[in-house]
Design a protein around this motif. Structure first.
Motif, PDB file in Angstrom:
ATOM      1  N   TYR A   1      -4.795  -1.199  14.751  1.00  0.00           N
ATOM      2  CA  TYR A   1      -4.337   0.525  15.087  1.00  0.00           C
ATOM      3  C   TYR A   1      -4.485   0.213  16.596  1.00  0.00           C
TER       4      TYR A   1
ATOM      5  N   HIS B   1       0.798   0.384  16.276  1.00  0.00           N
ATOM      6  CA  HIS B   1       0.919  -0.930  14.536  1.00  0.00           C
ATOM      7  C   HIS B   1       1.170  -1.980  15.890  1.00  0.00           C
TER       8      HIS B   1
ATOM      9  N   ARG C   1       1.202  -0.956   0.255  1.00  0.00           N
ATOM     10  CA  ARG C   1       0.058  -0.045   0.079  1.00  0.00           C
ATOM     11  C   ARG C   1       0.839   1.382   0.118  1.00  0.00           C
TER      12      ARG C   1
ATOM     13  N   ARG D   1      -0.974  14.598  13.502  1.00  0.00           N
ATOM     14  CA  ARG D   1      -1.421  13.484  13.063  1.00  0.00           C
ATOM     15  C   ARG D   1      -1.317  12.541  14.361  1.00  0.00           C
TER      16      ARG D   1
ATOM     17  N   GLN E   1       6.930   0.548   8.067  1.00  0.00           N
ATOM     18  CA  GLN E   1       6.270   1.087   6.997  1.00  0.00           C
ATOM     19  C   GLN E   1       7.766   2.077   7.082  1.00  0.00           C
TER      20      GLN E   1
HETATM   21  C1  T46 Z   1       0.352   6.534  10.389  1.00  0.00           C
HETATM   22  C2  T46 Z   1       0.699   7.963   9.859  1.00  0.00           C
HETATM   23  C3  T46 Z   1       2.041   8.115   9.798  1.00  0.00           C
HETATM   24  C4  T46 Z   1      -7.501   4.906   5.044  1.00  0.00           C
HETATM   25  O1  T46 Z   1      -9.183   4.550   4.631  1.00  0.00           O
HETATM   26  N1  T46 Z   1      -6.755   4.416   4.555  1.00  0.00           N
HETATM   27  C5  T46 Z   1      -5.926   4.299   4.441  1.00  0.00           C
HETATM   28  O2  T46 Z   1      -4.669   3.239   4.174  1.00  0.00           O
HETATM   29  C6  T46 Z   1      -5.297   5.525   5.640  1.00  0.00           C
HETATM   30  C7  T46 Z   1      -3.997   5.040   6.404  1.00  0.00           C
HETATM   31  C8  T46 Z   1      -6.312   5.679   6.117  1.00  0.00           C
HETATM   32  N2  T46 Z   1      -7.342   5.627   6.045  1.00  0.00           N
HETATM   33  C9  T46 Z   1      -8.362   6.664   6.783  1.00  0.00           C
HETATM   34  C10 T46 Z   1      -8.706   6.125   7.715  1.00  0.00           C
HETATM   35  C11 T46 Z   1      -9.357   7.528   8.208  1.00  0.00           C
HETATM   36  O3  T46 Z   1     -10.741   7.675   8.157  1.00  0.00           O
HETATM   37  O4  T46 Z   1      -8.157   7.934   6.676  1.00  0.00           O
HETATM   38  C12 T46 Z   1      -8.534   8.941   7.729  1.00  0.00           C
HETATM   39  C13 T46 Z   1      -7.056   9.606   8.028  1.00  0.00           C
HETATM   40  O5  T46 Z   1      -6.439   8.567   8.838  1.00  0.00           O
HETATM   41  P1  T46 Z   1      -5.673   8.590   9.926  1.00  0.00           P
HETATM   42  O6  T46 Z   1      -6.216   9.337  11.405  1.00  0.00           O
HETATM   43  O7  T46 Z   1      -5.014   6.945  10.671  1.00  0.00           O
HETATM   44  O8  T46 Z   1      -4.018   9.033  10.246  1.00  0.00           O
HETATM   45  P2  T46 Z   1      -2.820   9.659  10.342  1.00  0.00           P
HETATM   46  O9  T46 Z   1      -2.226  11.085  10.151  1.00  0.00           O
HETATM   47  O10 T46 Z   1      -3.122  10.330  11.767  1.00  0.00           O
HETATM   48  O11 T46 Z   1      -1.742   8.337  10.972  1.00  0.00           O
HETATM   49  C14 T46 Z   1      -1.257   7.704   9.007  1.00  0.00           C
HETATM   50  C15 T46 Z   1      -2.009   6.451   8.946  1.00  0.00           C
HETATM   51  O12 T46 Z   1      -3.115   5.805   9.122  1.00  0.00           O
HETATM   52  C16 T46 Z   1      -0.534   5.620   9.895  1.00  0.00           C
HETATM   53  O13 T46 Z   1      -0.629   4.006   9.709  1.00  0.00           O
HETATM   54  O14 T46 Z   1       1.362   5.301  10.982  1.00  0.00           O
HETATM   55  O15 T46 Z   1       0.113   8.046   9.434  1.00  0.00           O
END
Ligand code: T46
Length: 135
Positions: free
Chosen positions: A120, A52, A34, A47, A57
Motif C-alpha cells: 500500500y 498499490h 483473495r 474509503r 483487482q
Molecule cells: C482496495 C480497496 C478497493 C485485511 O486484514 N485483509 C484484507 O484483505 C483487506 C482488504 C483489509 N484488511 C484489513 C486492513 C484494515 O485494518 O481491513 C481493514 C480495512 O482495510 P482498508 O482500510 O485498507 O480498506 P479500504 O476500504 O480503504 O480499501 C480496501 C482494500 O484494502 C484496498 O486494497 O483497493 O478496498
C-alpha cells in the motif's frame, strides 16, 4: 504499468432469475488469490485513499452502488459501480478513493495477491513520487 477498465460479465438469466459466473483464467485477467467484500458502509463514509504497488483487482458492486475515484497522477476520473455484471479492473499505480455507498452496497473485490500492507501507498505525495519514478 497502471491501468483500469470496465469488464462486462455475462448474465445467465432464466425465468427463475439471474446468475453470473466468474471464472479465473477466463473472465479475470489474473489468478485470484483473495476475495474480500465491503458492506454495511455507514452514510457519508469515504474509503480507500491509497494506491498499490503491484496488486491487481476487480471490484464489483454485486448489490447497490458506490463510486470509485481513480487517479493516475495526471488525471482523476469517477466511475459509478451500480450493476452486478460490471467489474472494475485496476492494475498498478492508481490512487483510489471510494464514496457515495448506497446503504445496501455489497462491494466484492477479487485480488491477485494475498493481503500485504507493504504493497500500500497511503500518502498521496509519496504516490506522486512513485508515479514519477515509474515513468
Ligand atoms: C482496495 C480497496 C478497493 C485485511 O486484514 N485483509 C484484507 O484483505 C483487506 C482488504 C483489509 N484488511 C484489513 C486492513 C484494515 O485494518 O481491513 C481493514 C480495512 O482495510 P482498508 O482500510 O485498507 O480498506 P479500504 O476500504 O480503504 O480499501 C480496501 C482494500 O484494502 C484496498 O486494497 O483497493 O478496498
Amino acid at each position: 504499468m497502471a491501468d483500469y477498465k470496465l469488464i462486462d460479465f455475462q448474465i445467465k438469466g432464466d425465468e427463475r432469475g439471474s446468475l453470473i459466473a466468474i471464472e479465473g483464467g477466463y473472465d479475470i485477467p489474473f489468478d485470484i488469490k483473495r476475495v474480500y467484500y465491503i458492506f454495511d458502509t455507514k452514510k457519508g463514509v469515504e474509503r480507500g485513499f491509497h494506491a498499490h504497488l503491484n496488486l491487481k483487482q476487480v471490484c464489483i458492486a454485486v448489490k447497490g452502488s458506490c463510486t470509485f475515484v481513480l487517479d493516475d497522477g495526471k488525471r482523476r476520473e469517477e466511475i459509478r459501480l451500480d450493476r452486478p455484471n460490471k467489474g472494475l479492473f485496476i492494475e498498478g499505480l492508481i490512487w483510489r478513493e471510494m464514496k457515495d455507498f448506497s446503504p445496501d452496497c455489497v462491494l466484492v473485490v477479487l485480488a491477485s495477491e494475498h493481503y500485504d500492507e507493504n504493497d500500500y501507498i497511503r500518502d498521496y505525495n509519496k504516490f506522486l513520487k512513485e508515479v514519477k519514478n515509474d515513468s
